[in-house]
Design a protein around this motif. Structure first.
Motif, short mmCIF file in Angstrom:
data_model
loop_
_atom_site.label_atom_id
_atom_site.label_comp_id
_atom_site.label_asym_id
_atom_site.label_seq_id
_atom_site.Cartn_x
_atom_site.Cartn_y
_atom_site.Cartn_z
N GLN A 1 0.82 -1.21 0.00
CA GLN A 1 0.00 0.00 0.00
C GLN A 1 0.86 1.27 0.00
O GLN A 1 0.37 2.33 -0.37
CB GLN A 1 -0.93 0.00 1.21
N ASN A 2 2.10 1.12 0.42
CA ASN A 2 3.01 2.27 0.44
C ASN A 2 4.05 2.18 -0.68
O ASN A 2 5.17 2.63 -0.53
CB ASN A 2 3.73 2.35 1.80
N CYS A 3 3.64 1.60 -1.83
CA CYS A 3 4.60 1.36 -2.91
C CYS A 3 5.23 2.66 -3.43
O CYS A 3 6.34 2.64 -3.96
CB CYS A 3 3.95 0.59 -4.04
N GLU A 4 4.54 3.75 -3.25
CA GLU A 4 5.09 5.05 -3.67
C GLU A 4 6.41 5.35 -2.98
O GLU A 4 7.30 5.97 -3.56
CB GLU A 4 4.08 6.16 -3.37
N ILE A 5 6.55 4.89 -1.76
CA ILE A 5 7.80 5.14 -1.03
C ILE A 5 8.65 3.88 -0.89
O ILE A 5 9.88 3.96 -0.83
CB ILE A 5 7.55 5.77 0.35
N SER A 6 8.01 2.70 -0.83
CA SER A 6 8.80 1.48 -0.65
C SER A 6 9.64 1.17 -1.88
O SER A 6 10.77 0.70 -1.78
CB SER A 6 7.90 0.30 -0.31
N ARG A 7 9.05 1.44 -3.08
CA ARG A 7 9.78 1.19 -4.32
C ARG A 7 9.91 2.43 -5.19
O ARG A 7 10.81 2.53 -6.02
CB ARG A 7 9.08 0.10 -5.16
N GLY A 8 9.03 3.40 -5.02
CA GLY A 8 9.02 4.57 -5.91
C GLY A 8 10.08 5.60 -5.61
O GLY A 8 10.38 6.46 -6.44
N GLY A 9 10.63 5.58 -4.40
CA GLY A 9 11.72 6.50 -4.09
C GLY A 9 11.30 7.87 -3.60
O GLY A 9 12.16 8.72 -3.36
N THR A 10 10.00 8.10 -3.44
CA THR A 10 9.55 9.39 -2.93
C THR A 10 10.09 9.62 -1.53
O THR A 10 9.98 8.76 -0.66
CB THR A 10 8.01 9.45 -2.89
N GLY A 11 10.66 10.78 -1.28
CA GLY A 11 11.17 11.10 0.04
C GLY A 11 12.26 12.14 -0.01
O GLY A 11 12.73 12.53 -1.08
N LYS A 12 12.67 12.58 1.16
CA LYS A 12 13.68 13.63 1.30
C LYS A 12 14.82 13.13 2.19
O LYS A 12 14.58 12.62 3.28
CB LYS A 12 13.04 14.88 1.90
N ARG A 13 16.04 13.29 1.71
CA ARG A 13 17.19 12.91 2.53
C ARG A 13 17.37 13.91 3.66
O ARG A 13 17.32 15.12 3.44
CB ARG A 13 18.46 12.86 1.66
N ILE A 14 17.57 13.39 4.87
CA ILE A 14 17.77 14.26 6.02
C ILE A 14 18.96 13.78 6.84
O ILE A 14 19.40 12.63 6.73
CB ILE A 14 16.51 14.31 6.93
N SER A 15 19.46 14.66 7.67
CA SER A 15 20.56 14.30 8.56
C SER A 15 20.02 13.63 9.82
O SER A 15 18.82 13.70 10.12
CB SER A 15 21.34 15.56 8.96
N ILE A 16 20.91 13.02 10.57
CA ILE A 16 20.51 12.42 11.84
C ILE A 16 20.06 13.50 12.82
O ILE A 16 19.10 13.30 13.57
CB ILE A 16 21.66 11.57 12.41
N ASP A 17 20.70 14.64 12.79
CA ASP A 17 20.27 15.76 13.65
C ASP A 17 18.84 16.17 13.32
O ASP A 17 18.04 16.45 14.22
CB ASP A 17 21.21 16.96 13.50
N ARG A 18 18.50 16.22 12.03
CA ARG A 18 17.14 16.58 11.63
C ARG A 18 16.15 15.50 12.08
O ARG A 18 15.03 15.82 12.51
CB ARG A 18 17.06 16.78 10.10
N LEU A 19 16.56 14.25 12.02
CA LEU A 19 15.68 13.17 12.48
C LEU A 19 15.38 13.35 13.97
O LEU A 19 14.22 13.21 14.39
CB LEU A 19 16.35 11.82 12.21
N ARG A 20 16.37 13.69 14.75
CA ARG A 20 16.14 13.96 16.17
C ARG A 20 15.15 15.11 16.35
O ARG A 20 14.27 15.07 17.21
CB ARG A 20 17.45 14.30 16.87
N ASP A 21 15.34 16.15 15.55
CA ASP A 21 14.44 17.31 15.66
C ASP A 21 12.99 16.91 15.34
O ASP A 21 12.05 17.41 15.97
CB ASP A 21 14.88 18.42 14.70
N ILE A 22 12.82 16.04 14.35
CA ILE A 22 11.47 15.58 13.99
C ILE A 22 10.81 14.88 15.17
O ILE A 22 9.63 15.09 15.47
CB ILE A 22 11.52 14.66 12.75
N TYR A 23 11.58 14.04 15.87
CA TYR A 23 11.02 13.39 17.06
C TYR A 23 10.49 14.45 18.03
O TYR A 23 9.37 14.33 18.54
CB TYR A 23 12.10 12.57 17.79
#
Length: 302
Positions: free
Chosen positions: A75-97
């Motif tokens: 159901q999430n084939c757009e991201i699992s195989r399609g490649g949709t997404g944005k590269r982020i840093s580990i610091d940004r990942l922490r900020d998202i949390y």
């Protein structure tokens, strides 16, 4: 992070050289086609998980791009195989949390995280004030999961198949049941039996999910039997009736997957769960089989 010259983090052990960061438009080698730095397609409050996960304020979900499986019906084939997404840093990942927690998230829910485990471990170097949920397809290695010990409080693993022929044909996952059950054993070892708080929200534990496929309820029955006998109430079980044809399954090449569950199949699935002996269980209604419950992967919150 260190460049991985030969990746063996998942059961495919494909040996891909995964760079920390890939160039724009460059296809990274390997089964998961993923670099080491995380790629995220959406981050936000999600209200359609199990009640003990979503609660009233929502689960703080982070949807990662890529996957180490090839599920024909994803159901999430757009991201699992399609490649949709944005590269982020580990610091940004922490900020998202932190941003999701500030919005009231009951937990931080990492969706399809396996191929970014190294980055996730680093992002969780400091404990969060809410539980961390690791939401996985379970095609995982115990030694990779061991890196998460003490950092993840709730595991939300799939147990997709009992039959290896189905796993190979529909998901490109040889030996899936053996691999997934060993992975789930490691998850249970880490976090122990399920515990909920006074508010009814899950504080720690394992919730095993199983998506019922049209025409294959006998396989679902074997999965239920295994969980009932193996865990004796230690885990929760979620019977998912949300199947709709997506991805390759929607194009008609696999007729058995080109339809929703019938009413007869849904009722049989309900009976199987009720008769399985599993007491801590969840059952989706047929209304869940609707595309409106698939998020927009528009990089919002990223």
């Amino acid at each position: 992070m260190i460049d991985l010259s030969s990746c063996s983090d998942c059961p495919h052990r494909c040996g891909a050289a995964r760079p920390v960061v890939s160039n724009p438009g460059e296809r990274t080698p390997g089964v998961c086609s993923s670099q080491l730095e995380p790629v995220v397609a959406r981050a936000g409050l999600h209200f359609w998980e199990e009640p003990v996960i979503s609660g009233t304020r929502g689960s703080g979900t982070v949807f990662f791009t890529g996957c180490n499986l090839r599920c024909l019906f994803c159901q999430n084939c757009e991201i699992s195989r399609g490649g949709t997404g944005k590269r982020i840093s580990i610091d940004r990942l922490r900020d998202i949390y932190g941003e999701l927690i500030a919005k009231g998230a009951h937990n931080i829910n990492l969706v399809s995280p396996m191929h970014f485990t190294r980055a996730i471990v680093e992002s969780l170097d400091r404990p969060l004030p809410v539980p961390v949920v690791y939401n996985t397809n379970s095609y995982e290695l115990p030694e990779t999961l061991a890196r998460l010990e003490g950092k993840v409080q709730i595991y939300l693993p799939d147990l997709k198949y009992f039959d290896d022929g189905l796993a190979r044909r529909f998901s490109g996952a040889p030996g899936y049941f053996d691999v997934a059950t060993k992975a789930i054993d490691e998850m249970v070892r880490q976090v122990g039996p399920c515990e909920t708080g006074p508010d009814g929200m899950l504080r720690k534990g394992v919730v095993i999910r199983h998506l019922v496929l049209p025409g294959h309820l006998s396989d679902s029955e074997k999965v239920l039997e295994y969980v009932s006998k193996r865990f004796h109430g230690e885990v929760m079980f979620s019977m998912m009736l949300q199947y709709i044809p997506c991805g390759v399954a929607a194009d008609g090449k696999y007729p058995e997957l080109a339809r929703k569950l019938s009413l007869k199949e849904r009722r049989r699935a309900e009976r199987m769960l009720l008769e399985s002996g599993i007491e801590n269980g969840f059952m989706q209604s047929g209304q869940a089989a609707d595309r409106k419950f698939i998020p927009d992967f528009d990089c919002s919150g990223v």
